[in-house]
Design an enzyme around this catalytic site. Structure first.
Site, short mmCIF file in Angstrom:
data_model
loop_
_atom_site.label_atom_id
_atom_site.label_comp_id
_atom_site.label_asym_id
_atom_site.label_seq_id
_atom_site.Cartn_x
_atom_site.Cartn_y
_atom_site.Cartn_z
N HIS A 195 0.82 -1.22 0.00
CA HIS A 195 0.00 0.00 0.00
C HIS A 195 0.85 1.26 0.00
O HIS A 195 0.35 2.34 -0.31
CB HIS A 195 -1.06 -0.02 1.11
CG HIS A 195 -0.59 0.30 2.49
ND1 HIS A 195 -0.30 -0.68 3.43
CD2 HIS A 195 -0.38 1.48 3.12
CE1 HIS A 195 0.06 -0.10 4.57
NE2 HIS A 195 0.02 1.20 4.41
N ASP A 230 1.24 -7.69 2.25
CA ASP A 230 1.38 -6.26 1.98
C ASP A 230 2.84 -5.82 1.82
O ASP A 230 3.40 -5.15 2.68
CB ASP A 230 0.71 -5.50 3.14
CG ASP A 230 0.38 -4.06 2.78
OD1 ASP A 230 0.92 -3.56 1.78
OD2 ASP A 230 -0.41 -3.44 3.51
N SER A 244 4.06 2.16 8.43
CA SER A 244 3.84 1.17 7.39
C SER A 244 5.13 0.92 6.64
O SER A 244 5.80 1.86 6.22
CB SER A 244 2.77 1.65 6.41
OG SER A 244 1.52 1.31 6.90
N1 ARG Z 1 -4.75 0.51 7.69
C1 ARG Z 1 -3.47 0.60 7.08
C2 ARG Z 1 -2.93 2.02 7.24
O1 ARG Z 1 -3.42 2.74 8.02
C3 ARG Z 1 -3.50 0.16 5.65
C4 ARG Z 1 -4.24 1.03 4.69
C5 ARG Z 1 -4.22 0.58 3.26
N2 ARG Z 1 -5.12 -0.54 3.00
C6 ARG Z 1 -6.44 -0.46 2.71
N3 ARG Z 1 -7.12 -1.55 2.58
N4 ARG Z 1 -7.08 0.69 2.55
O2 ARG Z 1 -2.42 2.72 6.45
N1 GLU Z 2 -1.20 1.30 7.69
C1 GLU Z 2 -0.54 2.33 8.44
C2 GLU Z 2 0.42 3.14 7.57
O1 GLU Z 2 0.20 3.30 6.40
C3 GLU Z 2 0.12 1.73 9.62
C4 GLU Z 2 -0.90 1.29 10.56
C5 GLU Z 2 -1.03 2.21 11.73
O2 GLU Z 2 -1.68 3.27 11.64
O3 GLU Z 2 -0.45 1.84 12.75
O4 GLU Z 2 1.36 3.73 8.05
#
Ligand code: ARG
Ligand code: GLU
Length: 709
Positions: A84, A220, A644
């Protein structure tokens, strides 16, 4: 100042329960945590993690782009991060003929790697406490404005002196609301190339349905390579550049990981707000998050319906929806978690005898309506492309009415407006119009009922004349010149200064103009003013907290209960142990997942759960050696957005996974961390290598790695 802070940072602890563990530590001060890290199982020393003379883990960890983390895994600049995080680059390189997003991609040799103009990788050279220098000449008799002017000047001088005549980039960031200042000196690498990515069915498996959730089965990851000039220094893209040779790269461990094993994470966490007062937490929990959730809920309903109507529509909205849904889901977890932890009450207890509280309350009370106005403008008013375009027209009108904007400049502005609009109309306006008008009308109805009717008299009057908010907003969409591409394009093509009058009469402009005007001419100024007032109050508030806990001593309290400066997108270390958790009564989540779970989740009819035949073959033919079948694991590392792609390492500093998410029940950790509820979610490095090796068949990449079996 500096002395005070070195002692504070080295020895200052909080009693248990104030900050329920967690912590994002400054790498350069990690020595203070060494004992605590060792008691949790670390064998690596603080000086092997951060060192300014010898190679250390910090030389392998980079800021990837502007908001993710990556790490070097070979002596030829090979870099791992999340799928991502590389998503935008993967999309840019995908065409109908080479659909890397859908099918995955792996360069089988260096000349197949794909340049990514605009993408940068930032590598910290060193960091330094410059509190004394930044506060030089600052006195307690200064007004806040004099103070910040002096500080800004000092900062400018320090940065200039550090970077003059070098290829270094430097910035200074305040910690503890300006009680401490840190200088960060970096090299920014600009030639970064895409090397490999799994197919979306692996890299985004589970999509937004599984996002923020455990148990998780998302592969990921994506792979890049950093290039440098002949001297191994940063350079613009060139065919002649060579793979960057990092001072340090991470070795990879395939060893089995058990519950309780020590892990640590180094990376670039974006924002935490651990010091917020109860008033602020109350607003987040009861006003801000709920308003945001409600508005995004409505938008997601519209988008999801469109996305389910055809594959083309799915692609059209996929990336917008990913980002809208990401916040939407996180905030829901955050509200739940804050309530569960009784965060407001806990904060109130700590504030009982604090003499600053009435001042905090006054500012928060005064600021609330401005804050909500800002929230509604970003989350509702500007949610539709229709209003984004109306804002473009408003800018043009304003320029037309400004004498100092020459006719030439005005022509350029009109042309640029036309460009943006043409791109918009020529794309898929006919189809998109239905979706966008729904977004506009639905979010505006909420905006009207929940906020606008009490705050904009003109609007109440207008809505009353047409009976309902729905009628009013539907009419605006229908009647606006923006709903008539030929007409607006023609007007912009031959734009004359006086044409602004025609635009001014447009119903959409008529609607947005007073709202926008009030925001820019008044609300934004109040917000800035209150921000400054709050910053200086928090500076005093936090200084007191630091002093009080220092005075109380540190008996029986581990460093992990200590205090740390809020995340601010600078390099940090966090550590913890692999651990299961109990999301609710009667349920306990194991600390790892396996490929069997992917097969369990498989559903060929649901986009997020399609499993590629090739992965099934690998699994059912048991072709997984030497990697095995683990997919992801969880641990108690305190992480946040920006982490991330961060390397998750074992007790010896070997790479065992890539951080990519947090558990939903723990998303309140940005405000209040809880070791029983908060987990970081890590992609097991063995699943990443399995996919590179057996699925993408990129033996060339595997050969580059240093793998400990
Ligand atoms: N929750 C993760 C973060 O905060 C991954 C976000 C990307 N993935 C998604 N399915 N939208 O960034
Ligand atoms: N998915 C998050 C990012 O893009 C990390 C997850 C979190 O917020 O801890 O940095």
């Amino acid at each position: 100042m500096k002395k005070f802070f070195t002692t504070v940072c080295l020895s200052l602890m909080l009693p248990l329960g104030v900050f329920a563990q967690g912590g994002m530590w400054l790498p350069s001060l990690l020595q203070a945590n060494q004992k605590d890290m060792q008691s949790k199982g670390a064998r690596i020393s603080a000086s092997d993690i951060y060192n300014e003379t010898n190679p250390s883990v910090k030389d392998a960890v980079v800021l990837f782009g502007r908001g993710c983390t990556g790490e070097f895994v070979s002596n030829q600049g090979l870099l791992f991060t999340n799928h991502h995080c590389g998503y935008g680059e993967i999309v840019k390189h995908s065409t109908v003929d080479h659909d890397y997003l859908t099918n995955g991609f792996a360069a089988k040799s260096k000349d197949e790697e794909l340049p990514c103009p605009g993408l940068t990788v930032t590598l910290l050279q060193y960091m330094k406490d410059v509190t004394d220098e930044v506060l030089q000449g600052v006195s307690s008799s200064m007004t806040e404005q004099q103070r910040s002017e002096k500080i800004n000047k000092n900062i400018e001088t320090i940065v200039d002196n550090t970077t003059k005549g070098t290829n270094l980039n430097a910035y200074i960031k305040p910690l503890y609301y300006g009680n401490q200042y840190m200088l960060y000196v970096n090299k920014i690498y600009k030639d970064v190339r895409l090397v490999a990515a799994p197919p979306s069915n692996i890299g985004k498996f589970g999509g937004d349905t599984d996002n923020w959730m455990w148990p998780r089965h998302t592969g990921d990851f994506s792979v890049f390579r950093v290039y440098a000039n002949a001297d191994n220094e940063p350079a613009e893209y060139s065919k002649d550049n060579k793979p960057y040779q990092p001072k340090k790269f991470l070795k990879i461990s395939l060893k089995d990981k058990q519950e309780g094993d020590f892990t640590f994470v180094m990376g670039y966490p974006g924002t935490t707000q651990q010091f917020l007062t109860s008033y602020a937490v109350e607003d987040i929990q009861n006003l801000e998050d709920p308003a945001r959730i409600k508005l995004r809920d409505e938008r997601l309903k519209v988008y999801n319906q469109a996305m389910n109507s055809s594959p083309a529509q799915r692609l059209r909205y996929a990336s917008d929806v990913a980002s809208i849904a990401n916040g939407w889901k996180k905030w829901q977890g955050e509200v739940k978690g804050l309530k569960f932890l009784n965060a407001v009450e806990k904060k109130k207890q700590q504030e009982i005898s604090n003499s600053l509280m009435p001042q905090f309350k006054q500012i928060y009370d005064e600021n609330r309506k401005y804050k909500m106005e800002q929230l509604y403008i970003t989350e509702a008013v500007l949610a539709s492309d229709f209003m984004q375009n109306t804002r473009r027209l408003l800018n043009l009108i304003n320029a037309s009415m400004t004498d100092t904007v020459s006719d030439n400049e005005l022509q350029t502005k009109a042309k640029n407006t036309l460009y943006s609009l043409e791109a918009y109309y020529d794309n898929d306006f006919k189809q998109h119009r239905e979706v966008d008008s729904l977004i506009f009308v639905r979010t505006m109805i909420i905006f009207y009922n929940d906020f606008a009717k009490d705050n904009y008299t003109f609007l109440r009057y207008k809505v009353n004349t047409v009976k309902s908010a729905e009628n009013y907003f539907a009419q605006i969409y229908g009647k606006s010149i923006l709903n008539n591409p030929d007409k607006i394009k023609k007007l912009l093509k031959n734009y004359k200064r006086k044409d602004y009058k025609k635009l001014q009469d447009d119903v959409a402009v008529e609607f947005l103009s007073p709202i926008w005007g009030q925001y820019y001419n008044s609300t934004a100024l109040h917000l800035k003013d209150n921000r400054n007032k709050l910053d200086s109050l928090y500076r005093i508030h936090v200084a007191k907290i630091l002093e009080e806990y220092k005075a109380k001593g540190n008996k029986d309290v581990s460093m992990n209960d200590g205090i740390f400066p809020d995340a601010n997108l600078t390099l940090r270390v966090t550590y913890g142990n692999i651990a299961p958790f109990k999301p609710k009564d009667g349920v306990e989540y194991r600390h790892y997942t396996t490929i069997a779970g992917i097969m369990e989740k498989e559903d060929p009819n649901i986009y997020d759960y399609v499993v590629e035949q090739k992965l099934k073959d690998i699994y059912y033919n048991n072709d997984m050696a030497p990697y095995g079948d683990r997919v992801a694991f969880i641990a108690t590392n305190h992480t946040t957005g920006g982490n991330s792609g961060s390397p998750v390492m074992d007790a010896d500093g070997n790479l065992i996974g890539l951080n990519f998410d947090r558990n939903w029940e723990g998303t309140m950790s940005d405000v209040l961390y809880d070791k029983d509820l908060c987990r970081n979610i890590t992609l097991d490095i063995r699943y990443c290598l399995l996919i590179i090796d057996k699925y993408l068949e990129a033996q060339n990449l595997i050969d580059e790695l240093e793998i400990i079996k």
